[in-house]
Each structure stands twice: as structure tokens, then as C-alpha cells.
Design an enzyme around this catalytic site. Structure first.
Site, PDB file in Angstrom:
ATOM      1  N   TRP A   1       0.872  -1.193   0.000  1.00 52.66           N
ATOM      2  CA  TRP A   1       0.000   0.000   0.000  1.00 52.66           C
ATOM      3  C   TRP A   1       0.901   1.233   0.000  1.00 52.66           C
ATOM      4  O   TRP A   1       1.512   1.563   1.004  1.00 52.66           O
ATOM      5  CB  TRP A   1      -0.895  -0.035   1.239  1.00 52.66           C
ATOM      6  CG  TRP A   1      -1.772   1.154   1.446  1.00 52.66           C
ATOM      7  CD1 TRP A   1      -1.389   2.469   1.492  1.00 52.66           C
ATOM      8  CD2 TRP A   1      -3.188   1.168   1.662  1.00 52.66           C
ATOM      9  NE1 TRP A   1      -2.479   3.285   1.724  1.00 52.66           N
ATOM     10  CE2 TRP A   1      -3.592   2.511   1.840  1.00 52.66           C
ATOM     11  CE3 TRP A   1      -4.157   0.167   1.742  1.00 52.66           C
ATOM     12  CZ2 TRP A   1      -4.924   2.876   2.092  1.00 52.66           C
ATOM     13  CZ3 TRP A   1      -5.473   0.539   1.993  1.00 52.66           C
ATOM     14  CH2 TRP A   1      -5.847   1.876   2.154  1.00 52.66           C
ATOM     15  N   ASP A   2       0.946   1.905  -1.124  1.00 54.71           N
ATOM     16  CA  ASP A   2       1.869   3.025  -1.284  1.00 54.71           C
ATOM     17  C   ASP A   2       1.137   4.354  -1.136  1.00 54.71           C
ATOM     18  O   ASP A   2      -0.102   4.426  -1.183  1.00 54.71           O
ATOM     19  CB  ASP A   2       2.526   2.931  -2.674  1.00 54.71           C
ATOM     20  CG  ASP A   2       3.922   3.539  -2.691  1.00 54.71           C
ATOM     21  OD1 ASP A   2       4.256   4.316  -1.790  1.00 54.71           O
ATOM     22  OD2 ASP A   2       4.667   3.233  -3.647  1.00 54.71           O
ATOM     23  N   MET A   3       1.895   5.432  -0.990  1.00 53.77           N
ATOM     24  CA  MET A   3       1.326   6.774  -0.819  1.00 53.77           C
ATOM     25  C   MET A   3       2.442   7.737  -1.179  1.00 53.77           C
ATOM     26  O   MET A   3       3.374   7.911  -0.400  1.00 53.77           O
ATOM     27  CB  MET A   3       0.938   6.912   0.651  1.00 53.77           C
ATOM     28  CG  MET A   3       0.039   8.042   1.025  1.00 53.77           C
ATOM     29  SD  MET A   3       0.828   9.651   0.936  1.00 53.77           S
ATOM     30  CE  MET A   3      -0.460  10.666   1.587  1.00 53.77           C
TER      31      MET A   3
ATOM     32  N   ASP B   1      13.050   4.288  -0.160  1.00 52.85           N
ATOM     33  CA  ASP B   1      13.259   4.056  -1.593  1.00 52.85           C
ATOM     34  C   ASP B   1      14.745   3.955  -1.914  1.00 52.85           C
ATOM     35  O   ASP B   1      15.118   3.646  -3.036  1.00 52.85           O
ATOM     36  CB  ASP B   1      12.648   5.205  -2.412  1.00 52.85           C
ATOM     37  CG  ASP B   1      11.170   4.959  -2.715  1.00 52.85           C
ATOM     38  OD1 ASP B   1      10.690   3.844  -2.469  1.00 52.85           O
ATOM     39  OD2 ASP B   1      10.505   5.890  -3.212  1.00 52.85           O
TER      40      ASP B   1
HETATM   41  C1  GLA Z   1       7.176   4.579  -4.609  1.00 53.46           C
HETATM   42  C2  GLA Z   1       7.646   3.361  -3.857  1.00 53.46           C
HETATM   43  C3  GLA Z   1       8.482   2.504  -4.762  1.00 53.46           C
HETATM   44  C4  GLA Z   1       7.676   2.101  -5.959  1.00 53.46           C
HETATM   45  C5  GLA Z   1       7.137   3.325  -6.664  1.00 53.46           C
HETATM   46  C6  GLA Z   1       6.154   2.962  -7.758  1.00 53.46           C
HETATM   47  O1  GLA Z   1       8.231   5.416  -4.895  1.00 53.46           O
HETATM   48  O2  GLA Z   1       8.311   3.711  -2.701  1.00 53.46           O
HETATM   49  O3  GLA Z   1       8.955   1.365  -4.076  1.00 53.46           O
HETATM   50  O4  GLA Z   1       6.616   1.268  -5.556  1.00 53.46           O
HETATM   51  O5  GLA Z   1       6.473   4.202  -5.771  1.00 53.46           O
HETATM   52  O6  GLA Z   1       5.645   4.062  -8.391  1.00 53.46           O
END
Ligand code: GLA
Length: 724
Positions: free
Chosen positions: A471-473, A542
Site C-alpha cells: 500500500w503506497d502513498m 526508496d
Molecule cells: C514509490 C515506492 C516505490 C515504488 C514506486 C512505484 O516510490 O516507494 O517502491 O513502488 O512508488 O511508483
């Protein structure tokens, strides 16, 4: 153990004692927090004196030695004599902003309280104390909640403000914790940074005035973490008194430490008052999120161990069983993939021992770059013909489970969702919206928005067996205005947004109890104890560079257990730093976390594949002690000793894994002797790659010889097993 005796509340944990007292004026004063002591009324420690400008409450008459400005308090008030940091601020219907809280009554309960809609420690071993304070003029009650987990030395706090008056009241500040000290010779330690460089440790003496960290970004943020410490000036890993305080909250927060005029200090932590105003109609209540405190009289290591255990046992709601090593598609393919390419990566991964394939961003809507598609949670059949229904069985056939990336809180302007509901994005009418990563933020304070997004996600999640969701944001909140709320409630949007995120995560947990949810916000932008209640692991950063990760994971480890930190091996030169590091080093660093790989395995040599196989074996062999053992920081990445080292020790001390990564090399390097920790002094250990046997006390007191390590960023790992 919670004891009430003669107006004194004493909270004993196994190794600490916390004490407060409703004094002669019914002010709840704080008298002690530190190493466990027998008890008794410690209010004699409070230094009462006539101090010139310090005001005294009306009922004290001309008794000038009593002042709210000098007594240590449990929940500081405002406008009535305490000029230090307030814990609470209210706007009353007559325009006044005065709050004077006095003890009303209390309750001691078995079991730990829960907070509706908010994360909280839970489960076995907890006890609850609720102390009710009141402002008799405003007719507002403040309930202070204390949860005590004796074994973990954990004391949690939460606050509920109830409007008992017949008029509306606006809460404009509601801290979760206020901690007063009758001393100020302490360091304030915070964990700060930026995107791709989160949670670096910063330590500085308290200086006169207020020092603060916080976030007004709508998420807890990459910049400052909602975990802080106060400690003795010479506190180290194994000695000195320290206090750690974590806020279980994923939105705007502030942690403020004040060194006050009389050698006293105050720490206040809670929701940031920035743009905050919560309107309480008569009878209405507001609950401030939970804070968790641990005091360690013996340095940082025991404090971390207790946080780690408390979080693992009484906060995370993890899925049962071992988590497989995963391969994530992001750094392998970015947006450029189709089903064949994904299956190809999975085919390379399965024989190496990787058990979970995670399809990252790019699988849905019109999503070939980060310019479009967010909000349209339907499988892009051009890339994935037949949808998940066709893809997932192919992954399963390789013996792997399947996982999926989502970013539910966001919308691209170039999406069907946005075209249909432009007012579902946060933003004030008539004002252009601020983009970030070319996307807007959905108004998660609105239930219909959450329900719509969730229904779309459910269709995908139910179309095939999904073992894992990331689940990203990926942006901060701006233009914080909700089209669904009236003007006088706009100060609630930041908080309602967080509650909305928590609610949808709870729906997901309810509907997919066996699915592991990993949190992520551009890596570690929302790495906090609140999120961990819903997502038992979080993508740590990241930044996958093994050397930068040393400081990121080091800082993270002060509060958060290793099992919560998503960590992957990626390709070199590293995407974020351009640095070359050996594959071995990348593995050693990443396996001190929720381990995975994130690179195109079809591009690596047979030799590297052997290294990966061996890494996964080492991880699996040591899984229990990495995930459930005690974590020791042996050498800090900041101290310039030439290396960073850490150690995992099993709960029974029979097994340990020691890891070390060197910094950049210099000629004629030193010979290193590493002193281990946490072993059984009387046990005899075998060390991997060594014929000799070592007693635990010898390894801890005299150390283990590492010899000379040549080359930049080299890694060593020692597996220790006690002999029967
Ligand atoms: C964010 C996440 C990454 C990846 C990208 C995808 O930056 O932290 O790990 O999932 O989005 O757009």
C-alpha cells in the site's frame, strides 16, 4: 501494576516506576518516572518556592510558593498560569481560550483500553488507568488514559476530550503525552532526514527554549519521525537513563522539548496544531492518538529491545507463519513490463528460493508512467491479457505466491475516476490544485470516496489469490480542503484523512485476514507505530543502496523491530546513489529486515545466482532470530570506526548472527576485535568458518578477532551456535 493510595497514582512496570498525584488543589502533578522504586509519595521532590513572576491559582490565595508555572504536571493547561508548553488548547464559545484542569475521579481496569478507529497496543498483559480531569467553568472533561504493560516496561497514553457544556467547543491542540522532568541536563534525540535518506539519528543537548520536530505534510513524513528520546547526556547503548516516546499516528505531529527556566524540562507530543481545529458539539468527544513510552535506566539497547518486543507482541497484527523472501518488479522493470516479462523474472526467482512475486506499479488503468492512471483500479489487459486471473496461476505454478502494489489514496488527473469525480480530490474551490509526482490526493475524509476506491480494489483482490499488498502513498498533502465539510470543520480534514486511511486498512484486514499488507510512502515517509498496527511491515526507504541503508536501518532500529523494515537487494550501480557495492554486502544489509530482491534476475551471472541462493539459505537458517530475537547495535555507522556492525541473538541466547560492513578502505587498515553482546556467558559457541570454540563471556568481554578487511564496503557475517 497500578496503585492508587492517598491521591497518589503509582504505575509499576517490571523495571520502571511512574508516579503522579492529585495535589491539594486537585492539580494532577507528575512526581517521578525512572528506574523502579518501592513507592511512597514522591511529591516532596517538587520544589515549591516564591518565584517572583510566577502566578498562583486563585484558591491558593496569597500562598505564592504554589504556581502552575513551576510544578511538574501530567497534562499542562493554558492561560491560567503555566507559560510552558501547553498540552491542550480550546476555543470556547465565548471566545476565551483558557483551560484549567483539575482532578475529578478515576478508574482502574483490568485489560488494556482500545481506541475506536485509532491504532493502539492491545492483547495480553495490559492494565488501564483512566483519570478524569475537568475544567469546571468550561464544562469540559479530559480523560487521561494510561495503559501499563509490565513486562515490556511500556506505558501508553491517550486522551479523550468531552464537551459536557451546552455550547460548541473547538479543540485546537490536544497532545497525547506531556512528560515533565525536574531536571533539564538531557539530550533530545530525533530521527530526521528526507526522501531516500530517512531517520538519521540527531542528538543534541536541550538548550533553553523549545526544540521541536514534526510534520505538517499530512503524513508522519520522511523528514522527522514520530519517535523521539530524551536521555542522560552520557547515555549510551548500555548505560544511562533514557526515555523513548513513540506516537501511534500517521499524520501531522509535533514533538516539542522545552528546557524551562528553573532547570526543569517538558516533552509534549501529539497531533500538530497546524491547521487543526476539531469542533465538538455539546456531548461530542475527541480522541487524541496513543503515545507509547518506555524508560530504560540502562541505556538505549534495553529500551530498543522493549519497544521491539512490545511492538511485535502487542501492536503488530501480523499474518501467521514465515514471510517468504520476495522479488519486487519495480527496480527490475519500472513501468515497462508485460505478463511475459514478469513471468520470466519469476522463473528466474523461484529456483533461487524466492517465494513471493510482487508486481509493483504499472499494472492498472492507463499507467505507463507516473503521469496517469491512479484511481483506475482495473487491470491493464494490454500488458496483462486475461487479467490477474491469467497471470497469478502462472506464478503459482512456479511455487510462488503473488503480491500487488496499490496506491489507494491518490488520483491522476488523467484517469476515469478524476474525470467522473473531480471534487473527490482535496482542494479548495476556485483555487488551482498543487500537483506532486503529477498526482492529486483523494479526499479520504469522505466515506463515499473510500467506499468507491475500496470496492474497485476488492474486485481486483478477489479476482485471484493475492498473498500480499504493498500500500503506497507517494506525495504530501496540500490544498487540504474537503468539499464535503462546512467551513467551521475544515480544521478537521487532516485528521479525518488519517482516520479514513486507517478505516480502509481495517476493511482490508477484515476482508483479507491472511494477506500481508506492506506500508509504503515513497519508501519511509509514513514509517510510524500507527501504520504498523495495520501494516506489519513498511518499505523502509526508496534508497536501496546498502551503505546508505546502514544509517537508515540503524536510526529506524531505535524504536522499530527489524521485522518491520522492508529491505531489498537491488542492482549496482545503485539507482539512487550510483554506488557499487558487492552483492554479498547488499544481502547482509537487506536480510536484517523483511528481506527481498528488487532487480532483473535475468541479467545476473550464474555466480551471482549462487550468492543469492546462499544468502537466502542464511536468512532462512536465521529467520527466527532475525525476526524474534534481540537486536544489538554493535558499532554505529556514525562513529567512524571503519565499520558498522550489528547482531541478532535468539531469545534463548543459543544462536546469534553477527553482521559487519566496512566503510571505504584505507591503506594499512587496523586490526579489529569485535565485542559481541547478549550471549550466554557460560555457553560455548561455534562460529561459522572457524575451527575454534569460544565461550560467551570471552566473546563479550575479550571479543572476536576480525583480522584485516580490505576493500570498500565489504561485509562479514558470523553465525554462532551454542554447543550442547
Ligand atoms: C514509490 C515506492 C516505490 C515504488 C514506486 C512505484 O516510490 O516507494 O517502491 O513502488 O512508488 O511508483
Amino acid at each position: 501494576m497500578i496503585i492508587f493510595d492517598n491521591n497518589v497514582f503509582t504505575l509499576h512496570t517490571r523495571r520502571t516506576t511512574y508516579q503522579m498525584k492529585a495535589d491539594a488543589y486537585r492539580v494532577l502533578v507528575h512526581t517521578y518516572y525512572g528506574a523502579r522504586i518501592g513507592g511512597g509519595d514522591l511529591s516532596y521532590l517538587i520544589r515549591y518556592a516564591d518565584r517572583g513572576f510566577s502566578p498562583n491559582p486563585s484558591e491558593a490565595g496569597h500562598e505564592r510558593v504554589y504556581s502552575l508555572d513551576t510544578v511538574p504536571q501530567e497534562y499542562s493547561t493554558c492561560g491560567v498560569g503555566d507559560f510552558r508548553l501547553p498540552s491542550i488548547e480550546l476555543e470556547l464559545s465565548d471566545g476565551s481560550r483558557l483551560v484549567d484542569l483539575r482532578y475529578k475521579d478515576h478508574e482502574i481496569r483490568a485489560g488494556k483500553y482500545a481506541l475506536e478507529g485509532l491504532p493502539a497496543f492491545h492483547g495480553e498483559g495490559g492494565e488501564t488507568l483512566v483519570i478524569r480531569l475537568e475544567d469546571a467553568c468550561a464544562q469540559v472533561e479530559v480523560e487521561l488514559y494510561y495503559g501499563v504493560f509490565e513486562e515490556h516496561d511500556l506505558i501508553t497514553r491517550a486522551v479523550r476530550i468531552v464537551n459536557r457544556s451546552a455550547k460548541p467547543v473547538r479543540v485546537t491542540r490536544a497532545a497525547s503525552v506531556c512528560l515533565d522532568f525536574m531536571r533539564s541536563d538531557m539530550d533530545f534525540v530525533t530521527f530526521d532526514g528526507r526522501h531516500v535518506m530517512e531517520r538519521g539519528m540527531n542528538r543534541a543537548p536541550l538548550r533553553p527554549g523549545v526544540q521541536s520536530v514534526g510534520s505538517v505534510r499530512g503524513i508522519s513524513s520522511h523528514q522527522h519521525n514520530p519517535f523521539v528520546m530524551l536521555c542522560d547526556r552520557d547515555c549510551g547503548e548500555d548505560h544511562g537513563l533514557c526515555y523513548g516516546v513513540a506516537l501511534l499516528y500517521s499524520g501531522n505531529f509535533v514533538a516539542e522539548a522545552e528546557r524551562c527556566q528553573f532547570g526543569d524540562a517538558r516533552l509534549v507530543m501529539g497531533i500538530h496544531p497546524y491547521h487543526f481545529g476539531y469542533l465538538l458539539e455539546p456531548g461530542g468527544a475527541f480522541t487524541a492518538p496513543e503515545a507509547a513510552m518506555i524508560c530504560s535506566p540502562d541505556g538505549f539497547t534495553p529500551m530498543s529491545h522493549r519497544f521491539h518486543r512490545a511492538i511485535r507482541q502487542n501492536l503488530l497484527r501480523d499474518i501467521p507463519g514465515r514471510k517468504p523472501v520476495l522479488i519486487n518488479s519495480w527496480e527490475a522493470t519500472y513501468f515497462d513490463f508485460d505478463a511475459e516479462k514478469l513471468v520470466q523474472i519469476a522463473k528466474e526467482a523461484a529456483p533461487l528460493g524466492i517465494g513471493l512475486f510482487v508486481m509493483d506499479d504499472g499494472w492498472f488503468g492507463k499507467r505507463d508512467s507516473d503521469m496517469s492512471g491512479l484511481g483506475d483500479w482495473t487491470v491493464n489487459e494490454r500488458k496483462l491479457p486475461g487479467g490477474l486471473h491469467a497471470l497469478v496461476p502462472r506464478i503459482h505454478a512456479l511455487g510462488m505466491r503473488f503480491g500487488l502494489w496499490v496506491e489507494p489514496e491518490m488520483v491522476s488527473e488523467d484517469s476515469d475516476l478524476y474525470r467522473a469525480h473531480p471534487d473527490w480530490a482535496l482542494g479548495a474551490p476556485g483555487r488551482p490544485r498543487t500537483r506532486s509526482r503529477s498526482q492529486l490526493v483523494l479526499d479520504f475524509s469522505r466515506r463515499e470516496v473510500r467506499e468507491h476506491v475500496y470496492a474497485a480494489l476488492r474486485r481486483v483482490l478477489s479476482s485471484a489469490p493475492i498473498a500480499y499488498v504493498k500500500w503506497d502513498m507517494n506525495r504530501n498533502l496540500t490544498d487540504v480542503f474537503s468539499a464535503a465539510l462546512p467551513a467551521e470543520r475544515q480544521g478537521e480534514v487532516y485528521h479525518r484523512y488519517v482516520l479514513g486511511v486507517y478505516e480502509m486498512l481495517e476493511w482490508m484486514r477484515r476482508d483479507y485476514p491472511d494477506m500481508l499488507i506492506e506500508g509504503c510512502s515513497g519508501g519511509g515517509g509514513r514509517f510510524d507505530a500507527g501504520m504498523l498496527y495495520y501494516t506489519p511491515q513498511i518499505w523502509c526507504s526508496d534508497n536501496t543502496d546498502a551503505v546508505d541503508r546502514l544509517t537508515i536501518q540503524y536510526g529506524t532500529s531505535f524504536c522499530y523491530p527489524v521485522c518491520t523494515m522492508g529491505a531489498h537487494v537491488s542492482a549496482v550501480p545503485n539507482e539512487q546513489t550510483g554506488r557499487m557495492t558487492p552483492l554479498k554486502t547488499r544481502g547482509v544489509v537487506a536480510m536484517s529486515g523483511a528481506f527481498g530482491y528488487e532487480l532483473d534476475l535475468s541479467r545476473i551471472s550464474q555466480e551471482d545466482k549462487q550468492v543469492i541462493r546462499a544468502q537466502i539459505r542464511t536468512y532462512e537458517d536465521n529467520y527466527d532470530l532475525i525476526h524474534d530475537g534481540d537486536y544489538y547495535r554493535l558499532a554505529s555507522p556514525y562513529e567512524g570506526e571503519g565499520y558498522t556492525a550489528w547482531e541478532h541473538v535468539s531469545p534463548d541466547r543459543r544462536a546469534a548472527l553477527v553482521s559487519l560492513v566496512t566503510s571505504s578502505a584505507h591503506a594499512a587498515p587496523a586490526f579489529w576485535t569485535l565485542k559481541l553482546k547478549g550471549l550466554d556467558p557460560d555457553a560455548v559457541y561455534r562460529v561459522s568458518g572457524d575451527e575454534r570454540r569460544y565461550r560467551g563471556d570471552v566473546l563479550m568481554r575479550a571479543g572476536y578477532p576480525l583480522g584485516m578487511v580490505k576493500g570498500d564496503y565489504q561485509a562479514r557475517q558470523l553465525e554462532l551456535r551454542a554447543e550442547d
